[in-house]
Design an enzyme around this catalytic site. Structure first.
Site, PDB file in Angstrom:
ATOM      1  N   ALA A 127      56.977  60.845  38.860  1.00  0.00           N
ATOM      2  CA  ALA A 127      58.155  59.991  38.746  1.00  0.00           C
ATOM      3  C   ALA A 127      59.411  60.857  38.668  1.00  0.00           C
ATOM      4  CB  ALA A 127      58.029  59.095  37.513  1.00  0.00           C
ATOM      5  N   MET A 128      60.560  60.205  38.748  1.00  0.00           N
ATOM      6  CA  MET A 128      61.836  60.918  38.627  1.00  0.00           C
ATOM      7  C   MET A 128      61.854  61.709  37.319  1.00  0.00           C
ATOM      8  SD  MET A 128      63.806  59.929  41.295  1.00  0.00           S
ATOM      9  CE  MET A 128      65.499  60.160  40.799  1.00  0.00           C
ATOM     10  N   LYS A 183      59.452  67.990  39.718  1.00  0.00           N
ATOM     11  CA  LYS A 183      58.764  68.269  40.983  1.00  0.00           C
ATOM     12  C   LYS A 183      59.448  69.391  41.757  1.00  0.00           C
ATOM     13  CE  LYS A 183      59.375  64.080  42.348  1.00  0.00           C
ATOM     14  NZ  LYS A 183      60.093  63.683  41.133  1.00  0.00           N
ATOM     15  N   GLU A 239      60.568  66.595  48.445  1.00  0.00           N
ATOM     16  CA  GLU A 239      60.947  65.218  48.820  1.00  0.00           C
ATOM     17  C   GLU A 239      60.116  64.722  50.003  1.00  0.00           C
ATOM     18  OE1 GLU A 239      62.695  63.583  46.845  1.00  0.00           O
ATOM     19  OE2 GLU A 239      63.920  65.024  45.750  1.00  0.00           O
ATOM     20  N   CYS A 262      57.988  57.991  29.660  1.00  0.00           N
ATOM     21  CA  CYS A 262      58.967  56.925  29.459  1.00  0.00           C
ATOM     22  C   CYS A 262      59.643  57.140  28.097  1.00  0.00           C
ATOM     23  CB  CYS A 262      58.230  55.585  29.503  1.00  0.00           C
ATOM     24  SG  CYS A 262      59.236  54.114  29.197  1.00  0.00           S
TER      25      CYS A 262
END
Length: 201
Positions: A10-11, A15, A87, A144
């Protein structure tokens, strides 16, 4: 034997930082890296790949109509030892197949870093194809705000609400997206909650 790797998260899961660290590690061992990214990613300029923690490197930009297999043969054959793609979700499914063929035909490992799903929890075309043909699939985890594992890239509007419609591709960082667990994502939509973005006053 070389493999096609898909490393997704996830963002905010670092990455790009991991892609750049991987590049550094290969180069420390005197191995040549072909670092590429799709032309859809213009946030850091055309030829720069930059992580949120400040790592950066020169990168070759690949347009949606570029045949990566042919580009590899024309410019990288017998030069590079590994291909790193950041990406990768913005690559076309055909380009993922071209990367797959490079692994098969030239025994060159290809490491793809990117998102699995968009802000509506739907697979990107490049990610879908990687899920289908990659040899190794690895999740790069992040959390989260509630402490659970984040799996959703929630897109947030100027008023702090979760956006539930729009184009699949909308470039942004901490000013537009936040990684959430699915439970908090659904609760935010149902309760029309204002979401606090990280690093935004």
């Amino acid at each position: 034997m070389a493999k096609l790797y898909f490393k997704y998260g996830a963002m905010g899961s670092s990455k790009t930082a991991q892609a750049l660290i991987t590049k550094y590690n290969y180069e420390e061992n005197d191995l040549d890296v072909w670092l590429i990214k799709p032309s859809a990613d213009t946030r850091d300029g055309v030829k720069i790949l930059r992580s949120r923690i400040g790592l950066e490197a020169q990168v070759e930009v690949i347009g949606p109509n570029t045949d990566i297999y042919q580009r590899f043969q024309d410019t990288q054959l017998e030069k590079c030892n590994v291909i790193i793609v950041d990406e990768c979700q913005f690559m076309t499914s055909q380009q993922i197949d071209q990367l797959r063929n490079i692994v098969n035909d030239f025994n060159i490992p290809v490491m793809c870093f990117g998102l699995r799903t968009d802000f509506l929890t739907r697979l990107f075309p490049g990610s879908l194809r990687l899920m289908e043909v990659a040899d190794t699939i690895q999740e790069i985890k992040t959390i989260c705000d509630c402490g659970a594992k984040a799996t959703v890239n929630a897109r947030i509007d100027a008023d702090g609400y979760i956006i539930t419609e729009g184009d699949q591709v909308f470039l942004g960082g901490n000013d537009s997206y936040i990684a959430m667990c699915h439970k908090c994502y659904i609760r935010g939509i149902r309760e029309h909650k204002v979401i606090k973005l990280h690093g935004v006053e």
